[in-house]
Write a protein that holds these residues in place. Structure first.
Motif, PDB file in Angstrom:
ATOM      1  N   GLY A   1     -70.653 -16.641  37.829  1.00 60.55           N
ATOM      2  CA  GLY A   1     -69.368 -16.232  37.282  1.00 60.55           C
ATOM      3  C   GLY A   1     -68.299 -17.283  37.522  1.00 60.55           C
ATOM      4  N   GLY A   2     -67.128 -17.068  36.934  1.00 58.77           N
ATOM      5  CA  GLY A   2     -66.053 -18.031  37.072  1.00 58.77           C
ATOM      6  C   GLY A   2     -65.490 -18.106  38.480  1.00 58.77           C
ATOM      7  N   THR A   3     -65.543 -16.984  39.219  1.00 58.89           N
ATOM      8  CA  THR A   3     -64.988 -16.959  40.577  1.00 58.89           C
ATOM      9  C   THR A   3     -66.047 -16.747  41.658  1.00 58.89           C
ATOM     10  N   LYS A   4     -67.197 -16.172  41.278  1.00 61.70           N
ATOM     11  CA  LYS A   4     -68.234 -15.942  42.294  1.00 61.70           C
ATOM     12  C   LYS A   4     -69.622 -16.095  41.683  1.00 61.70           C
ATOM     13  N   ILE A   5     -70.563 -16.405  42.541  1.00 57.30           N
ATOM     14  CA  ILE A   5     -71.975 -16.477  42.182  1.00 57.30           C
ATOM     15  C   ILE A   5     -72.679 -15.345  42.918  1.00 57.30           C
ATOM     16  N   ALA A   6     -73.329 -14.478  42.148  1.00 62.15           N
ATOM     17  CA  ALA A   6     -74.033 -13.337  42.730  1.00 62.15           C
ATOM     18  C   ALA A   6     -75.536 -13.537  42.590  1.00 62.15           C
ATOM     19  N   ALA A   7     -76.253 -13.286  43.665  1.00 58.52           N
ATOM     20  CA  ALA A   7     -77.715 -13.311  43.653  1.00 58.52           C
ATOM     21  C   ALA A   7     -78.215 -11.970  44.163  1.00 58.52           C
TER      22      ALA A   7
ATOM     23  N   SER B   1     -76.236 -11.019  47.474  1.00 64.55           N
ATOM     24  CA  SER B   1     -75.445 -11.991  48.200  1.00 64.55           C
ATOM     25  C   SER B   1     -74.455 -12.600  47.218  1.00 64.55           C
ATOM     26  N   LYS B   2     -73.216 -12.769  47.660  1.00 61.33           N
ATOM     27  CA  LYS B   2     -72.188 -13.360  46.801  1.00 61.33           C
ATOM     28  C   LYS B   2     -71.491 -14.496  47.530  1.00 61.33           C
ATOM     29  N   VAL B   3     -71.261 -15.572  46.787  1.00 57.30           N
ATOM     30  CA  VAL B   3     -70.534 -16.718  47.343  1.00 57.30           C
ATOM     31  C   VAL B   3     -69.502 -17.159  46.314  1.00 57.30           C
ATOM     32  N   PRO B   4     -68.397 -17.750  46.740  1.00 58.05           N
ATOM     33  CA  PRO B   4     -67.395 -18.240  45.781  1.00 58.05           C
ATOM     34  C   PRO B   4     -67.985 -19.342  44.900  1.00 58.05           C
TER      35      PRO B   4
ATOM     36  N   ALA C   1     -74.258 -23.856  45.973  1.00 59.35           N
ATOM     37  CA  ALA C   1     -73.903 -22.450  46.195  1.00 59.35           C
ATOM     38  C   ALA C   1     -74.992 -21.511  45.681  1.00 59.35           C
ATOM     39  N   ILE C   2     -75.606 -21.856  44.551  1.00 63.99           N
ATOM     40  CA  ILE C   2     -76.722 -21.051  44.038  1.00 63.99           C
ATOM     41  C   ILE C   2     -77.844 -20.999  45.073  1.00 63.99           C
ATOM     42  N   ALA C   3     -78.183 -22.160  45.600  1.00 57.78           N
ATOM     43  CA  ALA C   3     -79.255 -22.213  46.604  1.00 57.78           C
ATOM     44  C   ALA C   3     -78.892 -21.392  47.839  1.00 57.78           C
ATOM     45  N   ASP C   4     -77.653 -21.485  48.284  1.00 51.06           N
ATOM     46  CA  ASP C   4     -77.220 -20.709  49.451  1.00 51.06           C
ATOM     47  C   ASP C   4     -77.336 -19.207  49.183  1.00 51.06           C
ATOM     48  N   ALA C   5     -76.893 -18.769  48.010  1.00 50.48           N
ATOM     49  CA  ALA C   5     -76.941 -17.344  47.682  1.00 50.48           C
ATOM     50  C   ALA C   5     -78.380 -16.845  47.596  1.00 50.48           C
ATOM     51  N   VAL C   6     -79.256 -17.651  47.003  1.00 54.48           N
ATOM     52  CA  VAL C   6     -80.668 -17.267  46.890  1.00 54.48           C
ATOM     53  C   VAL C   6     -81.301 -17.149  48.266  1.00 54.48           C
ATOM     54  N   ARG C   7     -81.073 -18.127  49.115  1.00 55.07           N
ATOM     55  CA  ARG C   7     -81.660 -18.075  50.457  1.00 55.07           C
ATOM     56  C   ARG C   7     -81.113 -16.900  51.257  1.00 55.07           C
ATOM     57  N   SER C   8     -79.828 -16.605  51.094  1.00 58.91           N
ATOM     58  CA  SER C   8     -79.204 -15.528  51.864  1.00 58.91           C
ATOM     59  C   SER C   8     -79.790 -14.165  51.519  1.00 58.91           C
ATOM     60  N   CYS C   9     -79.920 -13.868  50.222  1.00 64.27           N
ATOM     61  CA  CYS C   9     -80.402 -12.533  49.852  1.00 64.27           C
ATOM     62  C   CYS C   9     -81.922 -12.432  49.910  1.00 64.27           C
ATOM     63  N   GLY C  10     -82.604 -13.579  49.817  1.00 63.12           N
ATOM     64  CA  GLY C  10     -84.064 -13.535  49.735  1.00 63.12           C
ATOM     65  C   GLY C  10     -84.786 -13.767  51.037  1.00 63.12           C
ATOM     66  N   GLU C  11     -84.059 -13.961  52.099  1.00 63.16           N
ATOM     67  CA  GLU C  11     -84.696 -14.288  53.373  1.00 63.16           C
ATOM     68  C   GLU C  11     -85.600 -13.156  53.861  1.00 63.16           C
ATOM     69  N   GLY C  12     -86.865 -13.475  54.016  1.00 62.14           N
ATOM     70  CA  GLY C  12     -87.819 -12.533  54.577  1.00 62.14           C
ATOM     71  C   GLY C  12     -88.321 -11.443  53.654  1.00 62.14           C
TER      72      GLY C  12
END
Length: 313
Positions: A10-16, A29-32, A43-54
């Motif tokens: 999105g324009g203000t946040k990336i949601a995974a 997981s959401k990141v600016p 940021a995409i990679a961070d959001a994916v790793r955050s919500c997908g861990e384990g």
């Protein structure tokens, strides 16, 4: 394939989000959204790793606004992020260690609605999103139709008025200049300027001037019965329905699914769209009519659709 991860930029946040085979989002997981193209990739990679861990996710689907190539790997053009031939698939795969599929965000949302929302039970649907602009997606015979080069479904830039209003794409008379959130605000401001007494409720919600009116004000005023706001929605619906009638001549779908922020007003906008669609449909009296349905997944459609497209491979 079991669990997959969908990403909505999105324009203000990336949601995974981790999504199961029934379209249910299990974790998010959401990141600016960063200001630079490289920052968005990180940021995409961070959001994916955050919500997908384990959780054992097996693939990632990314919905990106812009032109995505036929291999679903490279974003050819994304004006809001300033991507030009961005090898998004390869860059994200290197960071997250999972297979990645990249898809246009409106296509991803259309697929989500087809699989898990308003399109369930139909094999042939056309989706339009009435947001700030106008996007769309096509599912024919149960398959997402992308065109030879991956750029099909850019309905907002069909020119419906020769030499009409200038569009941000550089062309004139594009459909989204007449049927979109921006168009709705323009109609309301013009009408409020011409008939301020009739727009009393609408103007009171802003700063008292037509220039102070925004989309939220138009929606709220229409719900309160403001005639100028209601008429503005009707004007948008007239153009939206006429465009759907043209798309019916091209695709002859079983259903049109209308999503995006404007569609959140329900029958206030959908009933006039249906009326306009019937009015402009060629041979309307003699042919079956596609249903015009409200999208069901709301803001989840793109994420869920992207995750399911990754599952399809």
């Amino acid at each position: 394939m079991g669990l997959t991860i969908g990403v909505d930029i999105g324009g203000t946040k990336i949601a995974a989000g981790v999504v199961d085979e029934s379209g249910t989002i299990l974790s998010t997981s959401k990141v600016p959204t960063p200001p630079t193209p490289q920052g968005v990739v990180d940021a995409i990679a961070d959001a994916v790793r955050s919500c997908g861990e384990g959780v054992g996710a097996e693939a990632v689907g990314i919905g990106a606004a812009g032109y995505v190539d036929d291999k679903r790997a490279t974003v050819l053009f994304a004006p809001n992020i300033n991507w030009r031939h961005e090898a998004l698939k390869d860059k994200v795969e290197q960071r997250v260690g999972l297979p990645v599929v990249v898809e246009n965000d409106a296509n991803a949302a259309a697929w989500g609605e087809y699989r898990f929302g308003a399109g369930a039970g139909h094999e042939d649907v056309v989706c339009i999103t009435l947001g700030t602009g106008l996007g769309g997606g096509i599912v024919m015979g149960g398959r997402l139709y992308r065109g030879r080069f991956g750029i099909a479904g850019e309905f907002g830039h069909i020119r419906i008025v020769p030499d009409g209003l200038l569009c941000g794409c550089g062309s004139q008379g594009c459909w989204e200049q007449y049927a979109s959130g921006r168009a709705l605000v323009r109609y309301a401001r013009q009408r409020a300027s011409a008939s301020p007494d009739a727009a009393a409720v609408l103007l009171s919600l802003g700063d008292g001037t037509p220039e102070g009116v925004d989309g939220r004000h138009v929606s709220a005023a229409a719900r309160q019965g403001d005639p100028v706001a209601i008429d503005s929605f009707r004007e948008l619906a007239r153009w939206a329905g006429a465009g759907l009638a043209d798309l019916a001549s091209l695709f002859d779908p079983a259903a049109f699914i209308v999503g995006g922020g404007v569609s959140d007003e329900g029958d206030l906008v959908l009933e006039p769209i249906r009326k306009s669609f019937r009015r402009w449909l060629v041979g309307s009296r003699y042919r079956p009519h596609a249903q015009v349905l409200a999208a069901q997944l709301g803001g989840r459609a793109g994420l869920v659709g992207a995750a399911d497209l990754a599952r399809q491979g």
